[in-house]
Design a protein around this motif. Sequence first.
Motif, PDB file in Angstrom:
ATOM      1  N   GLY A 284       0.778  -1.237   0.000  1.00  0.00           N
ATOM      2  CA  GLY A 284       0.000   0.000   0.000  1.00  0.00           C
ATOM      3  C   GLY A 284       0.804   1.278   0.000  1.00  0.00           C
ATOM      4  N   HIS A 285       2.135   1.179   0.091  1.00  0.00           N
ATOM      5  CA  HIS A 285       2.981   2.368   0.112  1.00  0.00           C
ATOM      6  C   HIS A 285       3.672   2.542  -1.245  1.00  0.00           C
ATOM      7  N   PRO A 286       3.657   3.749  -1.815  1.00  0.00           N
ATOM      8  CA  PRO A 286       4.276   3.936  -3.132  1.00  0.00           C
ATOM      9  C   PRO A 286       5.798   3.831  -3.066  1.00  0.00           C
ATOM     10  N   ILE A 287       6.358   3.061  -3.999  1.00  0.00           N
ATOM     11  CA  ILE A 287       7.817   2.993  -4.114  1.00  0.00           C
ATOM     12  C   ILE A 287       8.284   3.549  -5.460  1.00  0.00           C
ATOM     13  N   ALA A 288       7.350   3.816  -6.359  1.00  0.00           N
ATOM     14  CA  ALA A 288       7.657   4.513  -7.611  1.00  0.00           C
ATOM     15  C   ALA A 288       6.370   5.188  -8.078  1.00  0.00           C
ATOM     16  N   MET A 289       6.494   6.436  -8.570  1.00  0.00           N
ATOM     17  CA  MET A 289       5.311   7.201  -8.975  1.00  0.00           C
ATOM     18  C   MET A 289       5.631   7.982 -10.249  1.00  0.00           C
ATOM     19  N   LEU A 290       4.600   8.206 -11.050  1.00  0.00           N
ATOM     20  CA  LEU A 290       4.767   8.887 -12.337  1.00  0.00           C
ATOM     21  C   LEU A 290       3.551   9.756 -12.620  1.00  0.00           C
ATOM     22  N   VAL A 291       3.792  10.987 -13.065  1.00  0.00           N
ATOM     23  CA  VAL A 291       2.743  11.925 -13.472  1.00  0.00           C
ATOM     24  C   VAL A 291       2.855  12.159 -14.967  1.00  0.00           C
ATOM     25  N   THR A 292       1.761  11.966 -15.689  1.00  0.00           N
ATOM     26  CA  THR A 292       1.729  12.206 -17.127  1.00  0.00           C
ATOM     27  C   THR A 292       0.583  13.161 -17.442  1.00  0.00           C
ATOM     28  N   PHE A 293       0.866  14.180 -18.252  1.00  0.00           N
ATOM     29  CA  PHE A 293      -0.169  15.084 -18.740  1.00  0.00           C
ATOM     30  C   PHE A 293      -0.654  14.578 -20.097  1.00  0.00           C
ATOM     31  N   ILE A 294      -1.957  14.470 -20.242  1.00  0.00           N
ATOM     32  CA  ILE A 294      -2.566  13.977 -21.483  1.00  0.00           C
ATOM     33  C   ILE A 294      -3.043  15.173 -22.302  1.00  0.00           C
ATOM     34  N   THR A 295      -2.480  15.343 -23.481  1.00  0.00           N
ATOM     35  CA  THR A 295      -2.849  16.443 -24.380  1.00  0.00           C
ATOM     36  C   THR A 295      -3.026  15.859 -25.775  1.00  0.00           C
ATOM     37  N   ALA A 296      -4.126  15.172 -25.980  1.00  0.00           N
ATOM     38  CA  ALA A 296      -4.361  14.452 -27.232  1.00  0.00           C
ATOM     39  C   ALA A 296      -4.085  15.343 -28.451  1.00  0.00           C
ATOM     40  N   PRO A 297      -3.387  14.772 -29.454  1.00  0.00           N
ATOM     41  CA  PRO A 297      -3.039  13.364 -29.622  1.00  0.00           C
ATOM     42  C   PRO A 297      -1.732  12.948 -28.953  1.00  0.00           C
ATOM     43  N   GLY A 298      -1.160  13.804 -28.120  1.00  0.00           N
ATOM     44  CA  GLY A 298       0.079  13.474 -27.454  1.00  0.00           C
ATOM     45  C   GLY A 298      -0.069  13.426 -25.949  1.00  0.00           C
ATOM     46  N   SER A 299       1.054  13.208 -25.283  1.00  0.00           N
ATOM     47  CA  SER A 299       1.106  13.234 -23.829  1.00  0.00           C
ATOM     48  C   SER A 299       2.532  13.577 -23.411  1.00  0.00           C
ATOM     49  N   PHE A 300       2.682  13.945 -22.142  1.00  0.00           N
ATOM     50  CA  PHE A 300       3.973  14.411 -21.639  1.00  0.00           C
ATOM     51  C   PHE A 300       4.249  13.771 -20.286  1.00  0.00           C
ATOM     52  N   SER A 301       5.362  13.064 -20.199  1.00  0.00           N
ATOM     53  CA  SER A 301       5.784  12.451 -18.946  1.00  0.00           C
ATOM     54  C   SER A 301       6.411  13.540 -18.082  1.00  0.00           C
ATOM     55  N   TYR A 302       5.646  14.024 -17.126  1.00  0.00           N
ATOM     56  CA  TYR A 302       6.004  15.252 -16.413  1.00  0.00           C
ATOM     57  C   TYR A 302       7.014  15.016 -15.293  1.00  0.00           C
ATOM     58  N   LYS A 303       6.671  14.151 -14.345  1.00  0.00           N
ATOM     59  CA  LYS A 303       7.535  13.943 -13.189  1.00  0.00           C
ATOM     60  C   LYS A 303       7.480  12.478 -12.760  1.00  0.00           C
ATOM     61  N   THR A 304       8.625  11.960 -12.311  1.00  0.00           N
ATOM     62  CA  THR A 304       8.685  10.611 -11.780  1.00  0.00           C
ATOM     63  C   THR A 304       9.590  10.592 -10.564  1.00  0.00           C
ATOM     64  N   ALA A 305       9.332   9.655  -9.667  1.00  0.00           N
ATOM     65  CA  ALA A 305      10.133   9.513  -8.451  1.00  0.00           C
ATOM     66  C   ALA A 305      10.088   8.060  -8.008  1.00  0.00           C
ATOM     67  N   PHE A 306      11.131   7.624  -7.288  1.00  0.00           N
ATOM     68  CA  PHE A 306      11.128   6.267  -6.751  1.00  0.00           C
ATOM     69  C   PHE A 306      11.884   6.236  -5.430  1.00  0.00           C
ATOM     70  N   ASP A 307      11.582   5.211  -4.655  1.00  0.00           N
ATOM     71  CA  ASP A 307      12.187   5.015  -3.342  1.00  0.00           C
ATOM     72  C   ASP A 307      13.566   4.392  -3.530  1.00  0.00           C
ATOM     73  N   GLU A 308      14.617   5.138  -3.208  1.00  0.00           N
ATOM     74  CA  GLU A 308      15.974   4.672  -3.464  1.00  0.00           C
ATOM     75  C   GLU A 308      16.379   3.496  -2.581  1.00  0.00           C
ATOM     76  N   SER A 309      15.649   3.251  -1.514  1.00  0.00           N
ATOM     77  CA  SER A 309      15.968   2.086  -0.688  1.00  0.00           C
ATOM     78  C   SER A 309      15.622   0.774  -1.397  1.00  0.00           C
ATOM     79  N   PHE A 310      14.840   0.859  -2.471  1.00  0.00           N
ATOM     80  CA  PHE A 310      14.502  -0.307  -3.271  1.00  0.00           C
ATOM     81  C   PHE A 310      15.232  -0.288  -4.618  1.00  0.00           C
ATOM     82  N   ALA A 311      16.291   0.493  -4.735  1.00  0.00           N
ATOM     83  CA  ALA A 311      16.959   0.690  -6.020  1.00  0.00           C
ATOM     84  C   ALA A 311      17.411  -0.623  -6.643  1.00  0.00           C
TER      85      ALA A 311
END
Length: 389
Positions: A284-311
């Motif tokens: 239930g706890h996030p160890i990797a997350m990603l934000v994408t903006f949808i602008t049809a017909p394209g999209s943009f991978s805006y921000k991502t993060a991950f828990d470095e203890s699980f690298a």
Amino acid sequence: MNAPTFTMASAKMPDGPRITAQAHAQPWRKWAEPALRDQWQKLAEGASTPNPFFEPWYLLPSLAAFDQAGDVQIVSVEIGGDLIGLMPLKPSRRYGRWPFPQLSAWLHANAFLGAPLVRNGYEAMFWQALLDWADAAPSVGQSLFLHLPAMPLDQPLTRILFDLCSATGRTAGLVMREERALLQSSLSPDQYLEAALPGKKRKELRRQHARLTEQGQLAVDRRHDASDLAEWTEAFLALERSGWKGRAGSAMASADETATLFRNALGEAARLGKLERLALTLDGHPIAMLVTFITAPGSFSYKTAFDESFARFSPGVLLQRENLALLQREGVSWCDSCAAPDHPMIDSLWTERRAVGRISVAIGGLIRRTLFKQLLALELGRNPTGITR
């Protein structure tokens, strides 16, 4: 730069009478008014080149955070009162380390594309009106040229600008070009992964996924609505700040301005149906997350993060494997990574590339144009292949 200024450009449409485009510069705060903001958002929905970073829900909070002095103006182009194009511009006394005054499209560190929003089919009219305005507007001052950073070189919008400059004898130059990862394919996610990664790497990802499931209950959470958005947003900010970006001071939560921008942007994008959130969770706890903006017909991978203890399990790569589902999302045909060139992770997974570059264009009268031409030749070298005359 406080007084509205106007210029006119006209052209004869293929099957109709001559029409006139009018360029109009106003302080950006004026565009926060509901009626103007609605026109702006409608323009964004029909823009030939999608750019979420110049849509009102993202640009207005950005300006509120980073241009409190109000130096930026919104230059819009209209035909008969109908908005056909818009971009933020700001004069500067310096060009990099050189004391050359110039007028530039306004970007900040968390805005990754500089393409103006222009109604499809009106690109030439927009550029002509904008350049005519830049030639004559008192607010431009003694700017030697118009500078356009982070322009998409693969789009008709950019090619039309160069064609127009060539046809009208206006000097323009591509002063920097780079490529960043792009996701665009007719393959299924599984087929794409097989084509992108060698068998040894795919086997390693399967091993890492299996080992991660041994640590607890592993799940993928994909959301397109605003459910639990506030909690999700705060979890992302905390996760990003816990890693190397936090140590470097570049995480969104490292400054109040960027944290507020992030919260506002996700909230507005969700309200407009332009947000996709993806998370890899363990118990239930996030160890990797990603934000994408949808602008049809394209999209943009805006921000991502991950828990470095699980690298050791590569949670960020495992999440990107799930993100390949974008290939099958209705109405979306590509995703811009917004990543730096030669990014060690995404470049190995996404095999397509998007070319972006910085473009400089002559403005003003003969003296300014002559000076700019000399400066451009110096910047590009003795054989400036990127110049149009």
